[in-house]
Structure formats: C-alpha cells, structure tokens
Design an enzyme around this catalytic site. Structure first.
Site, mmCIF file in Angstrom:
data_model
loop_
_atom_site.group_PDB
_atom_site.id
_atom_site.type_symbol
_atom_site.label_atom_id
_atom_site.label_comp_id
_atom_site.label_asym_id
_atom_site.label_seq_id
_atom_site.Cartn_x
_atom_site.Cartn_y
_atom_site.Cartn_z
ATOM 1 N N ARG A 54 1.619 -5.905 -3.910
ATOM 2 C CA ARG A 54 2.006 -4.671 -4.605
ATOM 3 C C ARG A 54 1.450 -4.689 -6.031
ATOM 4 O O ARG A 54 2.117 -5.044 -6.995
ATOM 5 C CB ARG A 54 3.542 -4.548 -4.616
ATOM 6 C CG ARG A 54 4.057 -3.303 -5.301
ATOM 7 C CD ARG A 54 3.660 -2.036 -4.610
ATOM 8 N NE ARG A 54 4.315 -1.893 -3.308
ATOM 9 C CZ ARG A 54 3.896 -1.027 -2.381
ATOM 10 N NH1 ARG A 54 2.836 -0.243 -2.600
ATOM 11 N NH2 ARG A 54 4.518 -0.962 -1.211
ATOM 12 N N GLN A 72 -0.305 0.954 8.065
ATOM 13 C CA GLN A 72 -0.711 1.917 7.029
ATOM 14 C C GLN A 72 -1.811 1.294 6.171
ATOM 15 O O GLN A 72 -1.745 0.123 5.799
ATOM 16 C CB GLN A 72 0.537 2.240 6.180
ATOM 17 C CG GLN A 72 0.273 2.622 4.758
ATOM 18 C CD GLN A 72 0.907 3.962 4.382
ATOM 19 O OE1 GLN A 72 0.900 4.915 5.167
ATOM 20 N NE2 GLN A 72 1.444 4.032 3.185
ATOM 21 N N ARG A 77 -6.470 -5.173 3.537
ATOM 22 C CA ARG A 77 -5.635 -5.673 2.440
ATOM 23 C C ARG A 77 -4.662 -6.757 2.893
ATOM 24 O O ARG A 77 -3.970 -7.343 2.068
ATOM 25 C CB ARG A 77 -4.892 -4.518 1.757
ATOM 26 C CG ARG A 77 -3.886 -3.800 2.636
ATOM 27 C CD ARG A 77 -3.168 -2.701 1.868
ATOM 28 N NE ARG A 77 -2.157 -2.051 2.697
ATOM 29 C CZ ARG A 77 -1.146 -1.336 2.227
ATOM 30 N NH1 ARG A 77 -0.999 -1.170 0.932
ATOM 31 N NH2 ARG A 77 -0.274 -0.778 3.042
ATOM 32 N N HIS A 149 -7.366 0.699 -4.043
ATOM 33 C CA HIS A 149 -6.012 1.164 -4.404
ATOM 34 C C HIS A 149 -5.636 0.609 -5.780
ATOM 35 O O HIS A 149 -4.832 -0.322 -5.911
ATOM 36 C CB HIS A 149 -5.028 0.687 -3.326
ATOM 37 C CG HIS A 149 -3.773 1.475 -3.237
ATOM 38 N ND1 HIS A 149 -2.905 1.616 -4.293
ATOM 39 C CD2 HIS A 149 -3.232 2.170 -2.205
ATOM 40 C CE1 HIS A 149 -1.874 2.355 -3.897
ATOM 41 N NE2 HIS A 149 -2.058 2.708 -2.644
ATOM 42 N N ASP A 194 1.604 12.160 -5.438
ATOM 43 C CA ASP A 194 0.889 11.621 -4.285
ATOM 44 C C ASP A 194 -0.108 12.704 -3.857
ATOM 45 O O ASP A 194 0.163 13.527 -2.999
ATOM 46 C CB ASP A 194 1.865 11.264 -3.148
ATOM 47 C CG ASP A 194 1.202 10.369 -2.107
ATOM 48 O OD1 ASP A 194 -0.021 10.127 -2.225
ATOM 49 O OD2 ASP A 194 1.903 9.907 -1.188
ATOM 50 N N GLU A 252 -6.953 6.001 -7.486
ATOM 51 C CA GLU A 252 -7.555 5.298 -6.359
ATOM 52 C C GLU A 252 -8.817 6.000 -5.867
ATOM 53 O O GLU A 252 -8.747 6.972 -5.129
ATOM 54 C CB GLU A 252 -6.541 5.239 -5.206
ATOM 55 C CG GLU A 252 -5.153 4.801 -5.614
ATOM 56 C CD GLU A 252 -4.087 5.129 -4.572
ATOM 57 O OE1 GLU A 252 -4.420 5.322 -3.385
ATOM 58 O OE2 GLU A 252 -2.910 5.215 -4.956
HETATM 59 C C1 BG6 Z 1 -1.067 5.829 -1.675
HETATM 60 C C2 BG6 Z 1 -0.661 6.889 -0.684
HETATM 61 O O1 BG6 Z 1 -2.460 5.648 -1.632
HETATM 62 O O2 BG6 Z 1 -0.439 4.595 -1.331
HETATM 63 C C3 BG6 Z 1 0.866 6.999 -0.671
HETATM 64 O O3 BG6 Z 1 -1.234 8.134 -1.014
HETATM 65 C C4 BG6 Z 1 1.489 5.649 -0.384
HETATM 66 O O4 BG6 Z 1 1.255 7.954 0.323
HETATM 67 C C5 BG6 Z 1 0.966 4.642 -1.408
HETATM 68 O O5 BG6 Z 1 2.899 5.772 -0.474
HETATM 69 C C6 BG6 Z 1 1.505 3.228 -1.220
HETATM 70 O O6 BG6 Z 1 1.286 2.797 0.079
HETATM 71 P P1 BG6 Z 1 1.800 1.378 0.551
HETATM 72 O O7 BG6 Z 1 1.460 1.285 2.020
HETATM 73 O O8 BG6 Z 1 1.087 0.353 -0.274
HETATM 74 O O9 BG6 Z 1 3.291 1.360 0.282
#
Ligand code: BG6
Length: 278
Positions: A54, A72, A77, A149, A194, A252
């Site tokens: 994170r 997701q 990553r 990201h 977002d 990003e």
């Molecule tokens: C962003 C997305 O790039 O990443 C968001 O647009 C998402 O929708 C955010 O909540 C964080 O994603 P994650 O999977 O790292 O919690």
C-alpha cells in the site's frame, strides 16, 4: 510491519537522492530527491510478499481494476520480480537497475498468455525515470492494460494542485462511471477522488507536495491518468491509516481506457519521468 531488508534494492547518488525498490511487485517504495521523500507508503502497509504494497509505485498489469481472471489490478504487483540488470550506472553515469517478470504456471493458470515485462529505473539528479516494456512472447495476439499506481506524498492533500487536465474527458467512478469533462485549469482535491482522465497530455504538474517544490509528470504511451484518494473510505481499508488520506494523492499514469492489443514478439515501451522542480 516493515519490509525485510533482503527484499530491497537501493540506488543512491550520495546527496540525499536515492530510490528503494521492493522485489515484491518491483514496487518502488521510496524516491528521495535531495533529502525530500516524494512517495507515500502507508504506516499500515503489509510486507508479507503476498498482498500488494500500500504505497510507493505498484505496477498494474495485465488488467486495471476488477478482473474476471484474477485479482483487482492484475498480478504484476503481487509477483516477485527478478533482477534483470544489477544496480549499476547508465551511459550518463546515473544509478540504474532493471527488473523483469515473465509468465509462470501461476500467472498462466489465471491468464493463459506468455509475456515478458522489464522495468527499468534511472535515478537522475532531480528526476526518476521509470520505463516499463511489455513483450508478447506468445504465438497469439492478446490485449492488456497497465498503469503505474503512483502514491505521491504531501503534507496536506487539500493544498495540492494538479495542472494539465483542463478540457479532458473523465469517468467518475464515484458517480457510477458518469462521463464528464474537466472544466478546471487547476484541480484541487477536497473530497474522495476516483477518476479516469482519458487522453491526458504528456506533461502534467502537481504542486503543493511540500512547501518548496512541485513535480512534473512526463509520460510516453501512458495515455490516461487516474486520480485517486480514498478519503473516508480509508478507514475501511486494513492497510491504510484512517487519517493518512490527508497526506497522499495517487496520480497514476496508465494505458487503461482502451485495451492495448499486442502481437507475437511485439514490444510496447511505456515511460514515466517525474521531476522535482524547486
Ligand atoms: C485505483 C482505482 O487505481 O486504485 C480505485 O481507480 C481503487 O478504484 C484504487 O480503489 C486502489 O486499489 P487497490 O486494489 O490497491 O485497493
């Protein structure tokens, strides 16, 4: 939880300018420019070599967002990357290192495509250059999306200003994907964001990151930009401090509005250069 030093690779210019990369996801954890940390990593970040880290700059590939084949934001990553070229110097004497990730049984079980990613980091005096190449090592055509990201650190997100988005179309994911046009010359973050900005220019500027500087963000081939700040939703995230949303902003650069088709042996080279301007 803190990272295991054995998982980290560092670059340094010896004047307070340095970079630290975690092999899990080849996640850039730190970019310090003349002593100033430019990236945000949550105090609650988990370094278990399983969960995405994170903060810093996780790499999103082969899919941005929710994915029918796997987690997701894809698997890049959450995979351990190899060191492709050990830390050294480029032709201009700048510290550099490269990492790579190829398909394996685990990735093919989710998404049955062969690929090679190479991620190169070059640490210049006031800039960091990040180059991601995507190569199709398969014998079939497929498509992908990708993104860096980037979690920027700021003392106060409400004081940050983003310039370069005026006139762009964007999708607001917090308004059920409503399509809008950015009217503002300067975008300020005063609530959760977002948004996917489509066809962004190759240069945008983020100022107010610390009292002295702004960051110029230059891209090649990353045609879109996501702006994200979870705001109050941070308190529902186990790896994000409840109040930390005030000290970060994700800007990003990615290729995600459309998917990118890639042919066998074809290579795409995406660049992000961030420059601290004082
Ligand atoms: C962003 C997305 O790039 O990443 C968001 O647009 C998402 O929708 C955010 O909540 C964080 O994603 P994650 O999977 O790292 O919690």
């Amino acid at each position: 939880m803190s990272a295991n030093p054995k998982d980290l690779i560092s670059l340094s210019r010896g004047d307070g300018t340095s970079a630290v990369v975690h092999l899990h996801g080849a996640t850039l954890l730190s970019w310090k420019c003349k002593g100033q940390e430019m990236l945000f990593v949550s105090k609650e970040a988990v370094f278990d070599n399983k969960k995405a880290i994170r903060g810093g700059i996780p790499i999103v590939f082969p899919n941005f967002g929710p994915w029918k084949h796997g987690p997701q934001h894809g698997f890049a990553r959450i995979k351990r990357w190899d060191v492709e070229h050990e830390p050294g110097r480029d032709v201009n004497g700048n510290p550099t290192v490269s990492f790579s990730l190829c398909d394996d049984e685990g990735t093919r079980n989710m998404w049955n495509m062969k690929f090679k990613l190479v991620y190169t980091i070059v640490l210049e005096a006031d800039s960091i250059k990040l180059t991601l190449t995507v190569e199709n090592t398969d014998s079939i055509i497929y498509d992908f999306t990708c993104l860096l990201h980037t979690y920027l650190a700021t003392p106060d997100v409400t004081q940050t200003k983003i310039e370069g988005l005026e006139g762009l179309s964007y999708i607001d994911k917090l308004q059920n994907g409503e399509k809008c046009t950015e009217e503002r010359k300067i975008v300020k973050i005063t609530e959760g964001y977002d948004r996917i900005y489509k066809n962004a220019p190759s240069e945008i500027t983020v100022s107010g990151l610390d009292c002295k500087s702004s960051v110029k963000i230059n891209t090649k081939l990353f045609s879109d930009i996501v702006l994200w700040n979870p705001w109050e939703k941070a308190s529902g995230m186990s790896d994000f401090g409840d109040e930390e949303y005030q000290t970060m902003l994700c800007v990003e650069p990615g290729y995600l509005y459309k998917t990118q088709e890639i042919h066998p042996r074809q290579v795409f080279t995406f660049n992000l250069t961030m420059t601290r301007v004082q």
